[in-house]
Design a protein around this motif. Structure first.
Motif, PDB file in Angstrom:
ATOM      1  N   CYS A 191       0.814  -1.222   0.000  1.00 20.75           N
ATOM      2  CA  CYS A 191       0.000   0.000   0.000  1.00 20.75           C
ATOM      3  C   CYS A 191       0.847   1.271   0.000  1.00 20.75           C
ATOM      4  CB  CYS A 191      -0.910   0.003   1.230  1.00 20.75           C
ATOM      5  SG  CYS A 191      -2.094  -1.350   1.248  1.00 20.75           S
ATOM      6  N   GLU A 192       2.113   1.124   0.285  1.00 22.84           N
ATOM      7  CA  GLU A 192       2.982   2.277   0.474  1.00 22.84           C
ATOM      8  C   GLU A 192       3.150   3.119  -0.796  1.00 22.84           C
ATOM      9  OE1 GLU A 192       7.321   1.902   1.887  1.00 22.84           O
ATOM     10  OE2 GLU A 192       6.018   1.847   3.656  1.00 22.84           O
TER      11      GLU A 192
ATOM     12  N   ASP B 201      -4.872   7.981  -1.626  1.00 17.20           N
ATOM     13  CA  ASP B 201      -6.143   7.402  -1.176  1.00 17.20           C
ATOM     14  C   ASP B 201      -6.949   6.911  -2.372  1.00 17.20           C
ATOM     15  OD1 ASP B 201      -5.369   8.064   1.390  1.00 17.20           O
ATOM     16  OD2 ASP B 201      -7.183   9.200   1.850  1.00 17.20           O
ATOM     17  N   GLU B 202      -6.960   7.693  -3.432  1.00 26.09           N
ATOM     18  CA  GLU B 202      -7.707   7.299  -4.627  1.00 26.09           C
ATOM     19  C   GLU B 202      -7.188   5.978  -5.193  1.00 26.09           C
ATOM     20  OE1 GLU B 202      -8.804   8.856  -9.129  1.00 26.09           O
ATOM     21  OE2 GLU B 202      -7.765  10.214  -7.754  1.00 26.09           O
ATOM     22  N   GLN B 203      -5.883   5.828  -5.274  1.00 20.91           N
ATOM     23  CA  GLN B 203      -5.314   4.579  -5.773  1.00 20.91           C
ATOM     24  C   GLN B 203      -5.627   3.414  -4.837  1.00 20.91           C
ATOM     25  OE1 GLN B 203      -1.352   6.281  -6.109  1.00 20.91           O
ATOM     26  NE2 GLN B 203      -1.306   5.678  -8.288  1.00 20.91           N
ATOM     27  N   LEU B 204      -5.571   3.662  -3.540  1.00 21.12           N
ATOM     28  CA  LEU B 204      -5.861   2.610  -2.563  1.00 21.12           C
ATOM     29  C   LEU B 204      -7.328   2.189  -2.587  1.00 21.12           C
ATOM     30  CD1 LEU B 204      -3.655   4.011   0.303  1.00 21.12           C
ATOM     31  CD2 LEU B 204      -3.298   1.815  -0.871  1.00 21.12           C
TER      32      LEU B 204
ATOM     33  N   GLY C  52     -18.799  -4.863   4.577  1.00 22.75           N
ATOM     34  CA  GLY C  52     -18.528  -3.435   4.648  1.00 22.75           C
ATOM     35  C   GLY C  52     -17.047  -3.098   4.665  1.00 22.75           C
ATOM     36  N   ASP C  53     -16.218  -4.032   5.154  1.00 20.76           N
ATOM     37  CA  ASP C  53     -14.777  -3.792   5.147  1.00 20.76           C
ATOM     38  C   ASP C  53     -14.253  -3.624   3.724  1.00 20.76           C
ATOM     39  OD1 ASP C  53     -15.442  -6.496   4.788  1.00 20.76           O
ATOM     40  OD2 ASP C  53     -13.848  -7.256   6.058  1.00 20.76           O
ATOM     41  N   PHE C  54     -14.831  -4.341   2.782  1.00 25.92           N
ATOM     42  CA  PHE C  54     -14.398  -4.271   1.395  1.00 25.92           C
ATOM     43  C   PHE C  54     -15.065  -3.140   0.608  1.00 25.92           C
ATOM     44  CE2 PHE C  54     -13.556  -8.911   2.121  1.00 25.92           C
ATOM     45  CZ  PHE C  54     -12.183  -8.846   1.956  1.00 25.92           C
ATOM     46  N   HIS C  55     -16.140  -2.610   1.121  1.00 32.13           N
ATOM     47  CA  HIS C  55     -16.904  -1.588   0.398  1.00 32.13           C
ATOM     48  C   HIS C  55     -16.438  -0.191   0.794  1.00 32.13           C
ATOM     49  CE1 HIS C  55     -20.186  -4.867   0.100  1.00 32.13           C
ATOM     50  NE2 HIS C  55     -19.297  -4.965  -0.875  1.00 32.13           N
ATOM     51  N   VAL C  56     -15.357   0.251   0.185  1.00 31.91           N
ATOM     52  CA  VAL C  56     -14.815   1.574   0.483  1.00 31.91           C
ATOM     53  C   VAL C  56     -15.515   2.628  -0.367  1.00 31.91           C
ATOM     54  CG1 VAL C  56     -12.585   0.683   1.236  1.00 31.91           C
ATOM     55  CG2 VAL C  56     -12.905   1.314  -1.150  1.00 31.91           C
ATOM     56  N   THR C  57     -15.575   3.819   0.177  1.00 34.18           N
ATOM     57  CA  THR C  57     -16.195   4.950  -0.529  1.00 34.18           C
ATOM     58  C   THR C  57     -15.165   6.061  -0.683  1.00 34.18           C
ATOM     59  OG1 THR C  57     -16.916   6.135   1.444  1.00 34.18           O
ATOM     60  CG2 THR C  57     -18.386   4.392   0.618  1.00 34.18           C
ATOM     61  N   ASP C  58     -15.528   7.103  -1.382  1.00 36.11           N
ATOM     62  CA  ASP C  58     -14.639   8.255  -1.555  1.00 36.11           C
ATOM     63  C   ASP C  58     -14.330   8.938  -0.224  1.00 36.11           C
ATOM     64  OD1 ASP C  58     -14.499   7.802  -4.250  1.00 36.11           O
ATOM     65  OD2 ASP C  58     -15.966   9.344  -4.789  1.00 36.11           O
TER      66      ASP C  58
END
Length: 170
Positions: free
Chosen positions: A33-34, A38-41, A89-95
């Motif tokens: 992740c380094e 945030d957008e790429q992650l 929900g852990d996998f469902h990230v939002t902006d």
């Protein structure tokens, strides 16, 4: 933030070996992740999958919490990201989701796991029981399972990271 990763000891007692491999895989995920925004992650880079690097980190925070707190000790603080309405929900990230929050939560769960396990022997049995056999888990089994869980998801992280910016490596 730079994640330092050391190879696990080649000839160590069992507990040191298990903890070394678990920490190695924790650091591997951090390295994947380094250097990303945030957008790429939050980018699901292998369609049709919705899997993201940030989602993997959030998932591993939930996994650390579940195995070391809920299963091992019987303490059930409840999930961080999941709910009855959204079990994934852990996998469902939002902006609105940020690396800072996900990383901080994940690291807090890792520290809680270390504290919880520190005073227990490898043969110590969990308060939680297997949903399949109704048997408790040994701390040894939990460590082994966590290593497997991270190793599997680090494979996913490899593919996601390569697709995002071409970075490869272990």
């Amino acid at each position: 933030m730079t994640s330092e990763r050391r190879e696990p000891a080649l000839n160590a007692p069992e507990r040191e070996m298990l903890e070394g491999w678990l920490d190695y895989h924790r650091r591997t995920l951090a390295l994947k992740c380094e250097g990303l925004s945030d957008e790429q992650l939050r980018t699901a880079s292998v369609p049709p999958s919705e899997l993201t690097l940030m989602g993997l980190v959030r998932h591993m925070a939930e996994v650390e919490r579940a195995w070391f707190r809920k299963v091992l000790t019987g303490d059930d603080p409840g999930p961080v990201y999941c709910s009855e309405a959204d079990e994934d929900g852990d996998f469902h990230v939002t902006d609105a989701d940020t690396w800072q929050e996900a990383h901080t939560t994940w690291q807090a769960e890792i520290e809680a796991a270390r504290r919880t396990a520190a005073g227990l022997g490898l043969d110590e049995l969990s308060r939680g029981r297997s949903r399949f056999t109704e048997e408790p888990f040994s701390l040894r089994w939990i460590y082994t399972h966590m290593i497997e869980e991270y190793a599997r998801h680090n494979g996913h992280a490899d593919l996601l990271r390569e697709r995002i910016d071409g970075a490869t490596g272990d």
